[in-house]
Design a protein around this motif. Structure first.
Motif, PDB file in Angstrom:
ATOM      1  N   GLN A 121       0.682  -1.391   0.051  1.00  0.00           N
ATOM      2  CA  GLN A 121       0.027  -0.042   0.131  1.00  0.00           C
ATOM      3  C   GLN A 121       0.872   1.130  -0.146  1.00  0.00           C
ATOM      4  OE1 GLN A 121      -2.292  -0.569   3.415  1.00  0.00           O
ATOM      5  NE2 GLN A 121      -4.060  -1.799   2.342  1.00  0.00           N
ATOM      6  N   ARG A 122       2.047   1.117   0.873  1.00  0.00           N
ATOM      7  CA  ARG A 122       2.813   2.289   1.008  1.00  0.00           C
ATOM      8  C   ARG A 122       3.500   2.616  -0.502  1.00  0.00           C
ATOM      9  NH1 ARG A 122       4.709   2.441   7.147  1.00  0.00           N
ATOM     10  NH2 ARG A 122       2.579   2.889   7.934  1.00  0.00           N
ATOM     11  N   VAL A 123       3.767   1.305  -1.035  1.00  0.00           N
ATOM     12  CA  VAL A 123       4.586   1.763  -2.413  1.00  0.00           C
ATOM     13  C   VAL A 123       3.657   2.186  -3.278  1.00  0.00           C
ATOM     14  CG1 VAL A 123       5.418   0.313  -4.428  1.00  0.00           C
ATOM     15  CG2 VAL A 123       6.256  -0.093  -2.116  1.00  0.00           C
ATOM     16  N   ASN A 124       2.478   2.129  -3.547  1.00  0.00           N
ATOM     17  CA  ASN A 124       1.387   2.561  -4.237  1.00  0.00           C
ATOM     18  C   ASN A 124       1.103   4.187  -3.791  1.00  0.00           C
ATOM     19  OD1 ASN A 124       0.872   0.165  -5.550  1.00  0.00           O
ATOM     20  ND2 ASN A 124      -0.774  -0.307  -4.307  1.00  0.00           N
ATOM     21  N   GLU A 125       1.121   4.255  -2.657  1.00  0.00           N
ATOM     22  CA  GLU A 125       1.020   5.779  -2.149  1.00  0.00           C
ATOM     23  C   GLU A 125       2.317   6.564  -2.631  1.00  0.00           C
ATOM     24  OE1 GLU A 125       0.479   5.725   2.133  1.00  0.00           O
ATOM     25  OE2 GLU A 125      -1.713   4.886   1.843  1.00  0.00           O
ATOM     26  N   SER A 126       3.678   5.850  -2.541  1.00  0.00           N
ATOM     27  CA  SER A 126       4.698   6.562  -2.899  1.00  0.00           C
ATOM     28  C   SER A 126       4.700   6.950  -4.520  1.00  0.00           C
ATOM     29  CB  SER A 126       5.800   5.714  -2.564  1.00  0.00           C
ATOM     30  OG  SER A 126       7.026   6.430  -2.834  1.00  0.00           O
ATOM     31  N   SER A 127       4.171   5.907  -4.969  1.00  0.00           N
ATOM     32  CA  SER A 127       4.236   5.880  -6.666  1.00  0.00           C
ATOM     33  C   SER A 127       3.423   7.296  -7.065  1.00  0.00           C
ATOM     34  CB  SER A 127       3.924   4.943  -7.223  1.00  0.00           C
ATOM     35  OG  SER A 127       3.668   4.982  -8.625  1.00  0.00           O
ATOM     36  N   THR A 128       2.171   7.406  -6.462  1.00  0.00           N
ATOM     37  CA  THR A 128       1.145   8.288  -6.678  1.00  0.00           C
ATOM     38  C   THR A 128       1.895   9.797  -6.302  1.00  0.00           C
ATOM     39  OG1 THR A 128      -0.548   6.847  -6.299  1.00  0.00           O
ATOM     40  CG2 THR A 128      -1.014   9.154  -5.835  1.00  0.00           C
ATOM     41  N   ALA A 129       2.488   9.747  -5.047  1.00  0.00           N
ATOM     42  CA  ALA A 129       3.296  10.830  -4.568  1.00  0.00           C
ATOM     43  C   ALA A 129       4.193  11.283  -5.622  1.00  0.00           C
ATOM     44  CB  ALA A 129       3.751  10.745  -3.246  1.00  0.00           C
ATOM     45  N   THR A 130       4.938  10.533  -6.177  1.00  0.00           N
ATOM     46  CA  THR A 130       6.004  10.884  -7.294  1.00  0.00           C
ATOM     47  C   THR A 130       5.278  11.477  -8.159  1.00  0.00           C
ATOM     48  OG1 THR A 130       7.610   8.863  -6.372  1.00  0.00           O
ATOM     49  CG2 THR A 130       7.767   9.926  -8.616  1.00  0.00           C
ATOM     50  N   LYS A 131       4.211  10.824  -8.877  1.00  0.00           N
ATOM     51  CA  LYS A 131       3.595  11.469 -10.012  1.00  0.00           C
ATOM     52  C   LYS A 131       3.190  13.071  -9.753  1.00  0.00           C
ATOM     53  CE  LYS A 131       2.424   6.906 -11.884  1.00  0.00           C
ATOM     54  NZ  LYS A 131       1.238   5.913 -11.877  1.00  0.00           N
ATOM     55  N   ALA A 132       2.532  13.071  -8.668  1.00  0.00           N
ATOM     56  CA  ALA A 132       2.108  14.336  -8.116  1.00  0.00           C
ATOM     57  C   ALA A 132       3.087  15.446  -7.994  1.00  0.00           C
ATOM     58  CB  ALA A 132       1.023  14.311  -6.923  1.00  0.00           C
ATOM     59  N   LEU A 133       4.391  14.922  -7.452  1.00  0.00           N
ATOM     60  CA  LEU A 133       5.525  15.916  -7.291  1.00  0.00           C
ATOM     61  C   LEU A 133       5.711  16.420  -8.568  1.00  0.00           C
ATOM     62  CD1 LEU A 133       7.486  14.158  -4.461  1.00  0.00           C
ATOM     63  CD2 LEU A 133       6.488  16.676  -4.234  1.00  0.00           C
ATOM     64  N   LYS A 134       5.942  15.593  -9.537  1.00  0.00           N
ATOM     65  CA  LYS A 134       6.450  15.986 -10.882  1.00  0.00           C
ATOM     66  C   LYS A 134       5.425  17.423 -11.365  1.00  0.00           C
ATOM     67  CE  LYS A 134       8.574  11.721 -12.546  1.00  0.00           C
ATOM     68  NZ  LYS A 134       8.497  10.395 -13.354  1.00  0.00           N
ATOM     69  N   LYS A 135       4.142  17.098 -11.334  1.00  0.00           N
ATOM     70  CA  LYS A 135       3.408  18.094 -11.601  1.00  0.00           C
ATOM     71  C   LYS A 135       3.651  19.468 -10.827  1.00  0.00           C
ATOM     72  CE  LYS A 135      -0.308  14.779 -13.330  1.00  0.00           C
ATOM     73  NZ  LYS A 135      -1.520  14.173 -13.162  1.00  0.00           N
ATOM     74  N   LEU A 136       3.740  19.092  -9.470  1.00  0.00           N
ATOM     75  CA  LEU A 136       3.834  20.166  -8.797  1.00  0.00           C
ATOM     76  C   LEU A 136       5.240  20.973  -8.979  1.00  0.00           C
ATOM     77  CD1 LEU A 136       2.568  18.577  -5.274  1.00  0.00           C
ATOM     78  CD2 LEU A 136       1.443  20.335  -6.482  1.00  0.00           C
ATOM     79  N   PHE A 137       6.269  20.195  -9.019  1.00  0.00           N
ATOM     80  CA  PHE A 137       7.421  21.063  -9.355  1.00  0.00           C
ATOM     81  C   PHE A 137       7.326  21.870 -10.782  1.00  0.00           C
ATOM     82  CE2 PHE A 137       9.694  17.678  -6.694  1.00  0.00           C
ATOM     83  CZ  PHE A 137       9.984  18.760  -5.510  1.00  0.00           C
ATOM     84  N   LYS A 138       6.588  21.314 -11.640  1.00  0.00           N
ATOM     85  CA  LYS A 138       6.397  22.072 -13.008  1.00  0.00           C
ATOM     86  C   LYS A 138       5.818  23.350 -12.568  1.00  0.00           C
ATOM     87  CE  LYS A 138       6.699  18.329 -16.419  1.00  0.00           C
ATOM     88  NZ  LYS A 138       5.768  17.432 -17.189  1.00  0.00           N
ATOM     89  N   GLN A 139       4.534  23.246 -11.772  1.00  0.00           N
ATOM     90  CA  GLN A 139       3.926  24.414 -11.445  1.00  0.00           C
ATOM     91  C   GLN A 139       4.757  25.335 -10.719  1.00  0.00           C
ATOM     92  OE1 GLN A 139       0.402  23.208  -8.959  1.00  0.00           O
ATOM     93  NE2 GLN A 139      -0.460  22.323 -10.814  1.00  0.00           N
ATOM     94  N   ALA A 140       5.492  24.652  -9.977  1.00  0.00           N
ATOM     95  CA  ALA A 140       6.525  25.629  -9.047  1.00  0.00           C
ATOM     96  C   ALA A 140       7.499  26.415 -10.003  1.00  0.00           C
ATOM     97  CB  ALA A 140       7.292  24.811  -7.930  1.00  0.00           C
ATOM     98  N   GLY A 141       7.887  25.630 -11.140  1.00  0.00           N
ATOM     99  CA  GLY A 141       8.773  26.213 -11.885  1.00  0.00           C
ATOM    100  C   GLY A 141       8.220  27.378 -12.804  1.00  0.00           C
ATOM    101  N   ILE A 142       6.850  27.017 -12.942  1.00  0.00           N
ATOM    102  CA  ILE A 142       6.319  28.142 -14.039  1.00  0.00           C
ATOM    103  C   ILE A 142       5.950  29.430 -13.050  1.00  0.00           C
ATOM    104  CG2 ILE A 142       3.992  28.719 -15.035  1.00  0.00           C
ATOM    105  CD1 ILE A 142       3.899  25.908 -15.678  1.00  0.00           C
ATOM    106  N   LEU A 143       5.857  29.148 -11.662  1.00  0.00           N
ATOM    107  CA  LEU A 143       5.529  30.569 -10.798  1.00  0.00           C
ATOM    108  C   LEU A 143       6.809  31.034 -10.618  1.00  0.00           C
ATOM    109  CD1 LEU A 143       3.181  29.094  -8.385  1.00  0.00           C
ATOM    110  CD2 LEU A 143       2.695  30.595 -10.012  1.00  0.00           C
ATOM    111  N   LEU A 144       7.896  30.564 -10.583  1.00  0.00           N
ATOM    112  CA  LEU A 144       9.369  31.381 -10.406  1.00  0.00           C
ATOM    113  C   LEU A 144       9.688  31.914 -11.636  1.00  0.00           C
ATOM    114  CD1 LEU A 144      11.058  28.519  -8.131  1.00  0.00           C
ATOM    115  CD2 LEU A 144      10.008  30.524  -7.423  1.00  0.00           C
TER     116      LEU A 144
END
Length: 144
Positions: A121-144
């Motif tokens: 279960q935690r591996v699945n959650e970690s995988s989901t978090a990794t995918k979300a982090l990629k999107k969030l970092f893109k958003q943060a890059g656009i804001l900066l």
């Protein structure tokens, strides 16, 4: 920007929590193995002393054998040991063995049952978090 940073922090923590489940499972397995082996040994000694070969054969497990194999097999062995000990509890009390030991085994069996799917279960959650982090970092890059 603060909300974005909070989301990044949340998902980063989910990624890091993945290893904790394996450690929890290992600790629960160790505790279950110790308790099950102690009880199996007592039941076997009692069975041999009373000449009950059938009972002795039901609980003839080495410590390593109790915790070997698939989680379901480990749980089945622990439950089998618990049943065998319950059947001769009165005789075991003559050896200083109490029902509290059986209760401890039941608790440790249940604790292992609860954590055994946790790593996946935690591996699945970690995988989901990794995918979300990629999107969030893109958003943060656009804001900066």
């Amino acid at each position: 920007m603060d909300g974005l940073a909070a989301q990044i922090d949340l998902y980063a923590r989910k990624q890091q929590a993945r290893n904790g489940a394996s450690l929890e499972k290992s600790a629960a397995l160790l505790a279950l193995g110790d308790a099950a082996f102690e009880i199996a040994s007592a039941v076997r000694a009692c069975a041999v002393a009373s000449g009950n070969r059938d009972l002795a054969s039901q609980v003839t497990f080495g410590r390593a054998e109790i915790v070997r194999g698939a989680d379901k097999s480990i749980l089945n062995r622990a439950e089998s040991i618990h049943e065998a000990a319950s059947a001769v509890l009165d005789a075991l009390e003559g050896y200083g063995f109490t029902s509290e030991k059986l209760d401890e085994l039941a608790e440790k069996t249940e604790a292992f049952r609860k954590v055994h799917p946790a790593p996946r279960q935690r591996v699945n959650e970690s995988s989901t978090a990794t995918k979300a982090l990629k999107k969030l970092f893109k958003q943060a890059g656009i804001l900066l």
